[in-house]
Design an enzyme around this catalytic site. Sequence first.
Site: not given
Length: 422
Positions: A26-27, A30
């Site tokens: 997920h990170e 980003h």
Amino acid sequence: MPFPNLDSVESILAIVIVFGVLVFVHELGHFLLAKRAGILCREFALGMGPKIFSVKRGETEYTLRLLPIGGMVRMAGEDPELDILKPHMEVTLVRDAVGKVTRILLDGPSGDERGAVTGTIVRFDLEQALSIVLDTEGEQRTFSVHPQAHLVKDGYEVQIAPLNRQFKGKTIMQRFWAIFAGPAANFLLAFVLFIVIGLAYGVPSNGPILGDILPNGPAAKAGLQAGDKVISIQGQPVSTWKELVEIVGKSPDKDLGFVVLRGNQQISAKVHVFNEKNVGKIMVTNAITYAPGEVLQYGANQTYEFTAMILKSLGMLFTGTVGLKDLSGPVGIFKMTGEFAQQGLAILMKWAAVLSINLGLFNLLPLPALDGGRLAFLVAEALRGRPVDPHKEGMVHFLGFALLMLLILVVTWNDLQRLFTE
């Protein structure tokens, strides 16, 4: 034992790995899109709370934090890290060979900086003009600042971020994709996990090929064998497993004429269809295939089906069909992960894929403090033609975060009640 699934090192390790991978991916979404947009990423963190490990590579500090409850990518412009620099403050400027300021020392010179200049700040602009004006012995001097200069205080260095390196300095679409990329990465991870499962264990074939045949079932009694490819039923051509199931399902208690291909030979068989609650069955499964095309389709179908199922469940929550008491929090999810880990790698990977879809969808909800809430503010900015006041947006996200923590406490309490009443 209240945590029967945590009685082995393997279960605990599975929980750490599954949640670590979900958060990391997920990170990473980003991070990669932010870097692609040219945003300075100050920190890539797994976990929250105090740092227990950190290493700096390039412009980014990679950290592992104590509490395993998420992660973050800290982008320039999202916190007031440069507010330590004020007018009338005495600083020392260290310059490179062409005279640009590379370090701004707030604790005074250390004594070994050649060509350093000490003075009192008159004014500065580290976002656009990249300049700083000092009063040195009554004379005002202007210095050009390198776009990758560092502020140094108490031995800690912070790289400055010109406006074009800050999150707020990027276009709406660049910011949108940097935020959306986190949840999108979770959907991509689920898709990849389903593909890996398919390549390792096979997937049900879309073709009309017979797999396992139940002994003494209708197909077995008719002489059909595993590997037979159904060409037609009652003269009707069959090209997919779905067509086979539909024809059989509509024919309970009927005799159907099958034509199958076995090797290079066509064989005819009469199958008496079993009636199970007015649905026809011949007691066979479809064959397992490892074909890359069908595995890719399986990955896409599974990702879509679980996404639709979770969205339906979310809809039931908002309509009141499902209450908060029915939700599971971190404790319940950890417990289930440990239990699935004991059932084998394939089951654990499928559960990880479902959790990844859950994480992606949850973050896309248009709620403050979540990625969806930040995307909603960007949409509002696009419609209004100007951004929402940062202080107001920050307050909304703060309140949203508080409510989110309250929700986590409620569902954790639900988990604990279920745990100790089992």
